[in-house]
Design a protein around this motif. Structure first.
Motif, PDB file in Angstrom:
ATOM      1  N   GLY A 160      59.689   9.281  20.811  1.00  0.00           N
ATOM      2  CA  GLY A 160      59.404  10.541  21.489  1.00  0.00           C
ATOM      3  C   GLY A 160      60.119  11.713  20.852  1.00  0.00           C
ATOM      4  N   CYS A 161      60.013  12.869  21.478  1.00  0.00           N
ATOM      5  CA  CYS A 161      60.656  14.070  20.956  1.00  0.00           C
ATOM      6  C   CYS A 161      60.803  15.089  22.083  1.00  0.00           C
ATOM      7  CB  CYS A 161      59.805  14.657  19.828  1.00  0.00           C
ATOM      8  SG  CYS A 161      60.590  16.099  19.087  1.00  0.00           S
ATOM      9  N   ASP A 162      61.947  15.788  22.085  1.00  0.00           N
ATOM     10  CA  ASP A 162      62.210  16.808  23.107  1.00  0.00           C
ATOM     11  C   ASP A 162      62.087  18.218  22.565  1.00  0.00           C
ATOM     12  OD1 ASP A 162      62.723  14.922  24.957  1.00  0.00           O
ATOM     13  OD2 ASP A 162      64.889  15.209  25.035  1.00  0.00           O
ATOM     14  N   ASN A 163      61.600  18.366  21.336  1.00  0.00           N
ATOM     15  CA  ASN A 163      61.688  19.696  20.720  1.00  0.00           C
ATOM     16  C   ASN A 163      60.540  20.642  21.043  1.00  0.00           C
ATOM     17  OD1 ASN A 163      64.203  19.659  19.416  1.00  0.00           O
ATOM     18  ND2 ASN A 163      63.379  18.137  18.007  1.00  0.00           N
ATOM     19  N   PHE A 164      59.406  20.133  21.372  1.00  0.00           N
ATOM     20  CA  PHE A 164      58.275  20.973  21.772  1.00  0.00           C
ATOM     21  C   PHE A 164      57.980  22.105  20.794  1.00  0.00           C
ATOM     22  CE2 PHE A 164      59.736  18.860  25.587  1.00  0.00           C
ATOM     23  CZ  PHE A 164      58.541  18.352  26.084  1.00  0.00           C
ATOM     24  N   CYS A 165      57.866  21.783  19.506  1.00  0.00           N
ATOM     25  CA  CYS A 165      57.374  22.766  18.548  1.00  0.00           C
ATOM     26  C   CYS A 165      55.972  23.142  19.036  1.00  0.00           C
ATOM     27  CB  CYS A 165      57.323  22.175  17.141  1.00  0.00           C
ATOM     28  SG  CYS A 165      58.949  21.620  16.617  1.00  0.00           S
ATOM     29  N   SER A 166      55.634  24.433  18.934  1.00  0.00           N
ATOM     30  CA  SER A 166      54.438  24.889  19.662  1.00  0.00           C
ATOM     31  C   SER A 166      53.142  24.287  19.133  1.00  0.00           C
ATOM     32  CB  SER A 166      54.361  26.417  19.618  1.00  0.00           C
ATOM     33  OG  SER A 166      54.288  26.854  18.277  1.00  0.00           O
ATOM     34  N   TYR A 167      53.154  23.751  17.900  1.00  0.00           N
ATOM     35  CA  TYR A 167      51.926  23.228  17.289  1.00  0.00           C
ATOM     36  C   TYR A 167      51.773  21.716  17.416  1.00  0.00           C
ATOM     37  CZ  TYR A 167      55.597  22.270  13.944  1.00  0.00           C
ATOM     38  OH  TYR A 167      56.774  21.843  13.393  1.00  0.00           O
ATOM     39  N   CYS A 168      52.744  21.042  18.018  1.00  0.00           N
ATOM     40  CA  CYS A 168      52.853  19.594  17.813  1.00  0.00           C
ATOM     41  C   CYS A 168      52.472  18.764  19.040  1.00  0.00           C
ATOM     42  CB  CYS A 168      54.291  19.275  17.396  1.00  0.00           C
ATOM     43  SG  CYS A 168      54.516  17.537  17.005  1.00  0.00           S
ATOM     44  N   VAL A 169      51.725  17.699  18.804  1.00  0.00           N
ATOM     45  CA  VAL A 169      51.279  16.826  19.902  1.00  0.00           C
ATOM     46  C   VAL A 169      52.317  15.768  20.293  1.00  0.00           C
ATOM     47  CG1 VAL A 169      48.790  16.953  19.426  1.00  0.00           C
ATOM     48  CG2 VAL A 169      50.169  15.206  18.285  1.00  0.00           C
ATOM     49  N   VAL A 170      53.336  15.581  19.449  1.00  0.00           N
ATOM     50  CA  VAL A 170      54.202  14.404  19.653  1.00  0.00           C
ATOM     51  C   VAL A 170      54.851  14.330  21.045  1.00  0.00           C
ATOM     52  CG1 VAL A 170      56.292  13.232  18.837  1.00  0.00           C
ATOM     53  CG2 VAL A 170      54.561  13.943  17.200  1.00  0.00           C
ATOM     54  N   PRO A 171      55.480  15.428  21.543  1.00  0.00           N
ATOM     55  CA  PRO A 171      56.081  15.276  22.876  1.00  0.00           C
ATOM     56  C   PRO A 171      55.051  14.875  23.943  1.00  0.00           C
ATOM     57  CG  PRO A 171      56.904  17.249  21.800  1.00  0.00           C
ATOM     58  CD  PRO A 171      55.767  16.755  20.957  1.00  0.00           C
ATOM     59  N   GLY A 172      53.797  15.351  23.759  1.00  0.00           N
ATOM     60  CA  GLY A 172      52.743  15.007  24.719  1.00  0.00           C
ATOM     61  C   GLY A 172      52.238  13.587  24.562  1.00  0.00           C
ATOM     62  N   GLY A 204      62.532   7.821  13.275  1.00  0.00           N
ATOM     63  CA  GLY A 204      62.440   8.540  14.549  1.00  0.00           C
ATOM     64  C   GLY A 204      61.904   9.927  14.260  1.00  0.00           C
ATOM     65  N   GLN A 205      61.425  10.636  15.278  1.00  0.00           N
ATOM     66  CA  GLN A 205      60.908  11.989  15.035  1.00  0.00           C
ATOM     67  C   GLN A 205      62.022  12.970  14.727  1.00  0.00           C
ATOM     68  OE1 GLN A 205      58.044  12.913  14.395  1.00  0.00           O
ATOM     69  NE2 GLN A 205      56.821  11.202  15.149  1.00  0.00           N
ATOM     70  N   ASN A 206      63.209  12.694  15.264  1.00  0.00           N
ATOM     71  CA  ASN A 206      64.332  13.600  15.048  1.00  0.00           C
ATOM     72  C   ASN A 206      65.609  12.780  15.066  1.00  0.00           C
ATOM     73  OD1 ASN A 206      66.051  15.756  14.910  1.00  0.00           O
ATOM     74  ND2 ASN A 206      65.798  16.348  17.045  1.00  0.00           N
ATOM     75  N   SER A 244      64.289  14.405  10.010  1.00  0.00           N
ATOM     76  CA  SER A 244      65.411  15.179  10.533  1.00  0.00           C
ATOM     77  C   SER A 244      64.956  16.566  10.941  1.00  0.00           C
ATOM     78  CB  SER A 244      66.458  15.357   9.433  1.00  0.00           C
ATOM     79  OG  SER A 244      66.913  14.117   9.006  1.00  0.00           O
ATOM     80  N   HIS A 245      65.504  17.066  12.035  1.00  0.00           N
ATOM     81  CA  HIS A 245      65.229  18.455  12.421  1.00  0.00           C
ATOM     82  C   HIS A 245      66.402  19.308  11.929  1.00  0.00           C
ATOM     83  CE1 HIS A 245      64.298  22.008  14.639  1.00  0.00           C
ATOM     84  NE2 HIS A 245      63.251  21.444  15.215  1.00  0.00           N
ATOM     85  N   PRO A 246      66.112  20.389  11.199  1.00  0.00           N
ATOM     86  CA  PRO A 246      67.212  21.188  10.618  1.00  0.00           C
ATOM     87  C   PRO A 246      68.220  21.681  11.655  1.00  0.00           C
ATOM     88  CG  PRO A 246      65.117  21.839   9.672  1.00  0.00           C
ATOM     89  CD  PRO A 246      64.791  20.879  10.769  1.00  0.00           C
ATOM     90  N   ASN A 283      58.601  27.791  17.601  1.00  0.00           N
ATOM     91  CA  ASN A 283      59.671  27.256  18.461  1.00  0.00           C
ATOM     92  C   ASN A 283      60.556  26.261  17.703  1.00  0.00           C
ATOM     93  OD1 ASN A 283      61.116  27.035  20.862  1.00  0.00           O
ATOM     94  ND2 ASN A 283      59.947  25.236  21.531  1.00  0.00           N
ATOM     95  N   ARG A 284      60.889  26.601  16.450  1.00  0.00           N
ATOM     96  CA  ARG A 284      61.677  25.671  15.635  1.00  0.00           C
ATOM     97  C   ARG A 284      63.187  25.805  15.881  1.00  0.00           C
ATOM     98  NH1 ARG A 284      60.053  21.091  13.468  1.00  0.00           N
ATOM     99  NH2 ARG A 284      61.261  21.338  11.601  1.00  0.00           N
ATOM    100  N   LYS A 285      63.637  26.926  16.433  1.00  0.00           N
ATOM    101  CA  LYS A 285      65.043  27.095  16.841  1.00  0.00           C
ATOM    102  C   LYS A 285      66.044  27.121  15.681  1.00  0.00           C
ATOM    103  CE  LYS A 285      64.403  25.211  21.470  1.00  0.00           C
ATOM    104  NZ  LYS A 285      63.445  24.139  21.588  1.00  0.00           N
TER     105      LYS A 285
END
Ligand code: SAM
Ligand code: SF4
Length: 447
Positions: A160-172, A204-206, A244-246, A283-285
Motif C-alpha cells: 500500500g501507500c499513504d502518499n496520495f500523489c494526485s495522479y496515482c491509483v496505488v493508495p486506492g 515496496g511503494q515507499n 523510494s520517495h524523495p 502532491n509530491r511534498k
C-alpha cells in the motif's frame, strides 16, 4: 490442470506469487490460452488504459469459454479491485474476481468453482494481508529441485501507500501503507538464500518509510535497520531495494550505501518533474531544490552510485517552461537511467479532475524530447565505465555469450565465456565498449 496467466511488468511479483500458490495445487503454466483449464488476467491500472485492455481481452475470451464450458476465467489485481462490479455486470462469463489483497485465497476459490460449490467467486475487500507466509512455509517444508527459484528474487516488505500523489491509483487499489514484520522478512530471505538465491530486492511503494506508518505489531525498526539485518544473512551477495520517495530519504539511509558492502550502488529515486509548481499539484511534498540537495548528499556518501528516476511529462497544467525545468533537472543530475511516461488520467485520482489537460501530441513530443536526451546521457554515463573492472553477476551463458549485471545494475555482455558459469556467479570483467543500454567487456584472465 493447465493455467494461463496474463500479467504485466508492474505486478510481476503478484503474478509470481499466484503462479507459485497454484503450482502447489498442481496447476501447470501453459503458454497459450487454448486448452487451459484456468485463465487468469492479473491486471495493473497504474498507467495507460488498463481497464479497456482488460475488457477487450475478456471479450475475446468469450469464445474460448463457449467452446470449453469447464474453463474457469478470472481477473485479479488492480482492475479487479477497482472495477469488480462492472466486470461482474458486463462480463457474466467471468467466474472469478479477486482484488489486490485477496490473491492468497485463489486456491480455495478455484477449488469451490471446480467442485461447483459456487458458480461465481468475488473477493475484493481491502483488508491487508501479506501473502508470503504460507508460501515460504511450503518452500521450507518441501525444498524444490536445484535452483528452481533462480538466483535473484523480490521480497515484499510493505504494501500500500499513504502518499496520495494526485495522479496515482496505488493508495486506492492497494490500500494504506503497512509494513511487514521484520522476522517474516528475515525468514523469507534466509529460506531463499538457502535455496541458492544470491540477490534480493526488497520491494515496496515507499520503502523509505518502512516501519514508520501503520506498523503491524512486530515491526519496530526503520528501513536502514532492516537493510543492515538483511545484509547480515550469510550467503547473500547482493542487496537492492525499490522504490523510494524523495521526501522520506534520510541521512541514515544514505549512509547505508557507504557502510553496507553488499548494498548495490544503484538507487531508483523518482522525481516525476523538475518544476516546483507541477510537483506541488502532484502532491509530491518536496521541491526540486531539496531533491538536488539529496542527490548531492547521496553522491558524497557513495560517489559511484548510479541514479535512476521516473518522470511524468504532460501533467495537467504543465507549461513549456515547466517541461524545460524537467529538462534542466535531467541535465543537472544526468541520471544513469530513467522511466518516463506520458501523463494519463487514472480512475478515481484527483488529477483526473484537473483542468488544463495537455494535448496528446504535445505529451508525445515532450516524451520524445526527454527520452532522446536521456538516451544521450545514458551513452555518456555508460562510457564512463570503459577501462574499469567491474564485478558482473552472471544471468545467462548462451553459445559462449555471457549476459550479466554490475552492482550499478548495468547489463554487460561478454564473448568467450565458459559454459560452466552458472547464473548467480560473480566474475570480474574489464569493460571495453559502451552502448546506450548496455556495456561490453572481457572476462578478466585471473578468473
Ligand atoms: N511509489 C513510487 C513513487 O513514488 O514514485 C512509484 C509509483 S508508480 C507504481 C510507478 C510510476 O508510474 C510512477 O513513479 C510514475 O512515474 C508513473 N505513474 C503513476 N501514475 C501515473 C499516471 N497517472 N500517468 C503517468 N504515469 C504515472
Ligand atoms: Fe503512487 Fe508512489 Fe505516490 Fe504512492 S508514492 S501515491 S505509489 S506515486
Amino acid at each position: 490442470m493447465y493455467i494461463k496467466t496474463f500479467g504485466c511488468q508492474m505486478n510481476e511479483r503478484d503474478s509470481e506469487i499466484i503462479e507459485q500458490l497454484l503450482a502447489q495445487e498442481g496447476y501447470v503454466p501453459t503458454a497459450e490460452p487454448e486448452g487451459a483449464d484456468v485463465i487468469l488476467i492479473n491486471t495493473c491500472s497504474i498507467r495507460e488504459k488498463a481497464e479497456q485492455k482488460v475488457f477487450s481481452l475478456l471479450g475475446a475470451l468469450r469464445a474460448e469459454k463457449a467452446n470449453n464450458p469447464s474453463l474457469l476465467l478470472g481477473v485479479t489485481g488492480c482492475v479487479a479491485q477497482q472495477e469488480g462490479e462492472q466486470i461482474r455486470d458486463r462480463m457474466p462469463h467471468v467466474d472469478l474476481i479477486v482484488g489486490t489483497q485477496q490473491i492468497y485465497r485463489l486456491p480455495e476459490m478455484l477449488e469451490r468453482l471446480r467442485q461447483r460449490v459456487t458458480s461465481k467467486e468475488i473477493a475484493t475487500n481491502m483488508e491487508t494481508s501479506f501473502v508470503i507466509p504460507p508460501f515460504q512455509k511450503l518452500l521450507a517444508d518441501a525444498p524444490l529441485s536445484p535452483a528452481p527459484l533462480g538466483f535473484k528474487r523480490f521480497v515484499t516488505i510493505m504494501q500500500g501507500c499513504d502518499n496520495f500523489c494526485s495522479y496515482c491509483v496505488v493508495p486506492g487499489t492497494r490500500g494504506r501503507e503497512i509494513s511487514r514484520p521484520v522476522a517474516d522478512i528475515l525468514e523469507e530471505v534466509e529460506i531463499l538464500v538457502n535455496q541458492g538465491v544470491r540477490e534480493i530486492t526488497l520491494l515496496g511503494q515507499n520503502v523509505n518509510s518502512y516501519g514508520t506508518t501503520n506498523q503491524v505489531a512486530a515491526v519496530q525498526v526503520t528501513f536502514p535497520h532492516l537493510l543492515r539485518r538483511v545484509a547480515s544473512i550469510k550467503g547473500l551477495r547482493r542487496l537492492r531495494f525499490t522504490t523510494s520517495h524523495p521526501k522520506d530519504l534520510s541521512e541514515d539511509l544514505m549512509r547505508c550505501f557507504a557502510e553496507i558492502e553488499i548494498l548495490c550502488p544503484h538507487f531508483h529515486l523518482p522525481v516525476q518533474s523538475g518544476s516546483n509548481a507541477v510537483l506541488q499539484r502532484m502532491n509530491r511534498k518536496y521541491t526540486v531544490e531539496s531533491y538536488l540537495e539529496k542527490v548531492t548528499a547521496l553522491r558524497a556518501h557513495r560517489p559511484d552510485i548510479a541514479l535512476a528516476t521516473d518522470i511524468i511529462v504532460g501533467f495537467p497544467g504543465e507549461t513549456e517552461a515547466d517541461f524545460q525545468a524537467t529538462m534542466d533537472l535531467l541535465n543537472r543530475v544526468r541520471f544513469h537511467s530513467s522511466f518516463s511516461f506520458k501523463y494519463s488520467d487514472r480512475p478515481h485520482t484527483r488529477s483526473a479532475g484537473f483542468d488544463d489537460k495537455v494535448a496528446e501530441e504535445e505529451k508525445s513530443r515532450r516524451l520524445s524530447v526527454f527520452q532522446n536526451r536521456q538516451d544521450h546521457i545514458c551513452f555518456e554515463r555508460n562510457s564512463e565505465y570503459i577501462g574499469k573492472e567491474v564485478d558482473v553477476m552472471v544471468e545467462s551463458v548462451n553459445n559462449g555469450e555471457l549476459k550479466g549485471r554490475t552492482p550499478s545494475n548495468h547489463i554487460v555482455h561478454c564473448a568467450g565465456a565458459d559454459a560452466h558459469l552458472l547464473p548467480g556467479e560473480i566474475v570480474p570483467v574489464q569493460i571495453d565498449q559502451a552502448g546506450k543500454h548496455s556495456l561490453k567487456g572481457i572476462i578478466c584472465a585471473k578468473h
